[in-house]
Design a protein around this motif. Sequence first.
Motif, PDB file in Angstrom:
ATOM      1  N   UNK A   1      34.134  35.963  25.705  1.00  0.00           N
ATOM      2  CA  UNK A   1      33.378  35.867  24.467  1.00  0.00           C
ATOM      3  C   UNK A   1      31.913  36.227  24.635  1.00  0.00           C
ATOM      4  N   UNK A   2      31.608  36.986  25.689  1.00  0.00           N
ATOM      5  CA  UNK A   2      30.218  37.440  25.846  1.00  0.00           C
ATOM      6  C   UNK A   2      30.192  38.644  26.789  1.00  0.00           C
ATOM      7  N   UNK A   3      29.050  39.318  26.826  1.00  0.00           N
ATOM      8  CA  UNK A   3      28.878  40.479  27.698  1.00  0.00           C
ATOM      9  C   UNK A   3      28.775  39.999  29.147  1.00  0.00           C
ATOM     10  N   UNK A   4      29.520  40.638  30.054  1.00  0.00           N
ATOM     11  CA  UNK A   4      29.512  40.238  31.462  1.00  0.00           C
ATOM     12  C   UNK A   4      28.934  41.357  32.326  1.00  0.00           C
ATOM     13  N   UNK A   5      28.302  40.974  33.428  1.00  0.00           N
ATOM     14  CA  UNK A   5      27.767  41.977  34.348  1.00  0.00           C
ATOM     15  C   UNK A   5      28.660  42.117  35.568  1.00  0.00           C
ATOM     16  N   UNK A   6      28.382  43.157  36.368  1.00  0.00           N
ATOM     17  CA  UNK A   6      29.088  43.338  37.634  1.00  0.00           C
ATOM     18  C   UNK A   6      28.068  43.121  38.754  1.00  0.00           C
ATOM     19  N   UNK A   7      28.450  42.319  39.751  1.00  0.00           N
ATOM     20  CA  UNK A   7      27.589  42.103  40.915  1.00  0.00           C
ATOM     21  C   UNK A   7      27.802  43.289  41.853  1.00  0.00           C
ATOM     22  N   UNK A   8      26.874  44.264  41.788  1.00  0.00           N
ATOM     23  CA  UNK A   8      27.060  45.517  42.541  1.00  0.00           C
ATOM     24  C   UNK A   8      27.081  45.261  44.046  1.00  0.00           C
ATOM     25  N   UNK A   9      26.298  44.269  44.488  1.00  0.00           N
ATOM     26  CA  UNK A   9      26.259  43.989  45.930  1.00  0.00           C
ATOM     27  C   UNK A   9      27.605  43.436  46.397  1.00  0.00           C
TER      28      UNK A   9
ATOM     29  N   UNK B   1      38.394  46.037  43.301  1.00  0.00           N
ATOM     30  CA  UNK B   1      37.179  45.410  43.843  1.00  0.00           C
ATOM     31  C   UNK B   1      36.163  45.187  42.719  1.00  0.00           C
ATOM     32  N   UNK B   2      36.101  46.144  41.805  1.00  0.00           N
ATOM     33  CA  UNK B   2      35.113  46.040  40.731  1.00  0.00           C
ATOM     34  C   UNK B   2      35.455  44.894  39.773  1.00  0.00           C
ATOM     35  N   UNK B   3      36.723  44.751  39.479  1.00  0.00           N
ATOM     36  CA  UNK B   3      37.101  43.633  38.592  1.00  0.00           C
ATOM     37  C   UNK B   3      36.814  42.297  39.295  1.00  0.00           C
ATOM     38  N   UNK B   4      36.978  42.277  40.634  1.00  0.00           N
ATOM     39  CA  UNK B   4      36.696  41.055  41.398  1.00  0.00           C
ATOM     40  C   UNK B   4      35.199  40.745  41.403  1.00  0.00           C
ATOM     41  N   UNK B   5      34.357  41.769  41.181  1.00  0.00           N
ATOM     42  CA  UNK B   5      32.897  41.591  41.261  1.00  0.00           C
ATOM     43  C   UNK B   5      32.273  41.300  39.898  1.00  0.00           C
ATOM     44  N   UNK B   6      33.089  41.182  38.855  1.00  0.00           N
ATOM     45  CA  UNK B   6      32.554  40.814  37.539  1.00  0.00           C
ATOM     46  C   UNK B   6      32.015  39.383  37.627  1.00  0.00           C
ATOM     47  N   UNK B   7      30.825  39.196  37.071  1.00  0.00           N
ATOM     48  CA  UNK B   7      30.169  37.885  37.171  1.00  0.00           C
ATOM     49  C   UNK B   7      30.469  36.989  35.984  1.00  0.00           C
ATOM     50  N   UNK B   8      30.824  35.763  36.298  1.00  0.00           N
ATOM     51  CA  UNK B   8      31.117  34.764  35.269  1.00  0.00           C
ATOM     52  C   UNK B   8      30.478  33.435  35.676  1.00  0.00           C
TER      53      UNK B   8
END
Length: 418
Positions: A141-149, A186-193
């Motif tokens: 229910x909100x915009x999520x970022x990806x932890x690139x590191x 890997x990218x889906x695993x790095x989504x920040x919540x």
Amino acid sequence: MALNPIPDLLDALRESLVGVTDGQVAQYIPELAHAEPGWFGLALATLDGHVYASGDADRPFTLQSVSKPFVYALALTDRGLDEVVSRVGLEPSGEAFNATRLEPGTGRPPNPMVNAGAILTTSLVDDGFPRILAGLEAFAGRVLGVDERAYESEVETGDRNRAIAYLMRTAGSLRADAEQSVRRYFRQCAIQVTARDLAVMSATLANGGVNPVTGVQVVTRDTASHVLTVMATCGMYDFAGEWLLRVGLPAKSGVSGGITGALPAQLGIGLFSPPLDERGTSVRGIAACEELSARFGLHLMRPPARTASAVYLTENGDRLLVRGLQGDFGFAAAEALTRDVAGHATQGRLLVLDLDRVGRLHPVAVHLLGTLIERLAAYGMTTVVADVNRRGLLPQAHREFPGLDAARHWCDASLLRA
Ligand SMILES: NC(=O)CC[C@H](N)C(=O)O
């Protein structure tokens, strides 16, 4: 002083577990090793969209394996259950999350919650990562970022997952490019919540696919139930059986220390505490879920007894049999009513069913009551369904008795006379 005691209960529960210091923060993904062992957040989302939060409930962390059920939901939406099941199995593997075993013969990964199944599932979502991110955002229910590191960290070190992907390529089960599939995973695993997000995401599954905060239908009711089922059987890997016995909730863990759990039709839970046990599950997270389940009575196999009777008014008059109904009617309530009415039926009597306080009638209730009414008619008993709000809850009854708008007034009048 706040009047609602629930925040205090959650704080007290969390504080009672702060002293649990077992477990190790994940090291094998270097970026995760920076987590503080003391971080501990807890959130509970209700199905009317209220979120209770305690401790580090707004501290961001990477989803890791908690992404798997939600991406599975997207794959089911894009490909349908049959195609997805033909590609990824549904059996608990009883093995670790990063096991390499595939189904002999087909090369299918055992289930979508272990890494092999998740990498394959990810490859089944149409339109790649942007759709995965948008889908998970709809769950949260909100915009999520990806932890690139964290992403880069896993790209550099995630060779075991590459091995699994290439194994599935040679077995013929992974049809997409191995490196591309692994990177997308890997990218889906790095989504920040946050723990708060995890509570809302699970609450969306518990709520039949509708995000209780935004009101958006993220996936269908069927898909939500399929995902919850797989979480219940496979979400905790080789701890799934004991978890279901002790906690009794469909759930998913991840190596950053997150756990998401759902009680269907009631609530969603989000937890965050980085130290892990040897299976890669948050130690305090497990303890907190056990406590929450016990204290709040959340075990799926121990549902609360039905409190309000589904029949609020019973009149067994000479001419009239009246049943005033309330709440939702599933099989059990409909069965009780059907047996009750059948037991009191006598020729020439009139049955009045008042449906105005009824919430939902499950199709089985419609069938049982509809059939009962037909049989009563053949037996010589007329039924009048009072449905002043004209919601057509019992379509058969409406077909047979078109002049029902007057029924309620008529019933009220008869009852007053009785
Ligand atoms: N259990 C987990 O959270 C594992 C996720 C992690 N990205 C991995 O693939 O190893």
